[in-house]
Design an enzyme around this catalytic site. Structure first.
Site, short mmCIF file in Angstrom:
data_model
loop_
_atom_site.label_atom_id
_atom_site.label_comp_id
_atom_site.label_asym_id
_atom_site.label_seq_id
_atom_site.Cartn_x
_atom_site.Cartn_y
_atom_site.Cartn_z
N HIS A 101 0.85 -1.20 0.00
CA HIS A 101 0.00 0.00 0.00
C HIS A 101 0.89 1.25 0.00
CE1 HIS A 101 -2.77 3.11 1.34
NE2 HIS A 101 -3.72 2.33 0.85
N GLU A 173 -4.24 1.92 -7.06
CA GLU A 173 -4.62 2.98 -6.13
C GLU A 173 -3.71 4.19 -6.33
OE1 GLU A 173 -6.82 0.92 -2.67
OE2 GLU A 173 -4.74 1.22 -2.09
#
Ligand code: PGA
Length: 262
Positions: A101, A173
């Site tokens: 992430h 993302e």
């Protein structure tokens, strides 16, 4: 609704990031466990490590919800203060593990190399890697997002066999889209990137592709349906908008609508 050639199920999941005590985690899981989740979707929830086992214990065995971990180390065990291993998060209830992430890449020294090591370790531990990629705003503005994230994906998958790649989840993302200061990417911005990631995944998996390609970054009830119109986007990875069980269930209903399963 999406076209007839879309891949099912539609994945809809959330990372709780650094939120929720054990009691709050339990209450959330009990809430979604009593609701009847619609067909055609694959729901998943990624608690903090501290509440993973409590979430697992609160989830009925027949629930379709998969639990995940937000991170784990690539090493099997040993001197890793503050870390947990893949085996440990699996033991606590994780079936998938989030890797790379951008918050970890930015603030916790995650690199393409550690992401690849973690993807390898996850597969070795029987966990499904959920590999996150995304470009910073300057790369986006320079029009170089596709090159940037393709390179991240190639690096992340570099230690997996082509068959193993077919079990991997990839989340696109963009960093500029994530969090309270982010702005959601538009479907027009997402489509070419996800299409290229689908192509890269097919290439390195011997034509099969990865298990699912998700979009994440300021997904909410207003934009979810439009983001799922794209045939290459197999699901959504949500932060804030799914931090309440009510929000999660509303997004699950939108995903089910997109899946089109009666
Ligand atoms: P957000 O987080 O939905 O709160 O923007 C998304 C993510 O980091 O996956």
């Amino acid at each position: 609704m999406r076209g007839t050639d879309v891949k099912l199920p539609v994945w809809i999941g959330t990372s709780w990031k650094m939120t929720k005590t054990i009691a709050e985690a339990r209450a959330y899981i009990e809430h979604i466990a009593t609701a009847e989740l619609p067909a055609g979707i694959q729901p998943f929830v990624i608690p903090a490590h501290t509440s993973l086992a409590a979430a697992r214990d609160a989830l009925p065995a027949e629930s379709p919800v998969l639990l995940g971990a937000q991170n784990a180390h690539w090493g099997p065990e040993g001197a890793g203060t503050g870390e947990v291993s893949m085996r440990m998060v699996g033991d606590a209830g994780a079936r998938l593990v989030e890797i790379g992430h951008s918050e970890r890449r930015q603030h916790h020294a995650e690199t393409d190399e550690t992401v690849a090591l973690k993807a390898r370790a996850a597969v070795d531990a029987g966990l499904m890697p959920l590999i996150c990629v995304g470009e910073p705003v300057d790369v986006h503005e320079a029009g170089e997002a596709i090159e940037f994230v393709s390179s991240q994906v190639r690096a992340a998958l570099g230690r997996l066999s082509s068959t193993e790649v077919s079990g991997v989840l990839i989340a696109y993302e963009p960093i500029w889209a994530i969090g309270e200061h982010g702005r959601p990417a538009t479907p027009t911005e997402v489509a070419p990137v996800v299409s290229e990631l689908a192509r890269v995944a097919r290439e390195v998996s011997g034509g099969v592709g990865c298990r699912a390609l998700l979009y994440g970054g300021s997904v909410d009830e207003a934009n979810a349906a439009d983001l799922l119109l794209d045939a290459n986007t197999d699901g959504l990875f949500v932060g804030r908008a799914a931090w309440t069980p009510e929000g999660f269930l509303r997004l699950a209903a939108i995903a089910a609508e997109a899946a089109g399963v009666p």
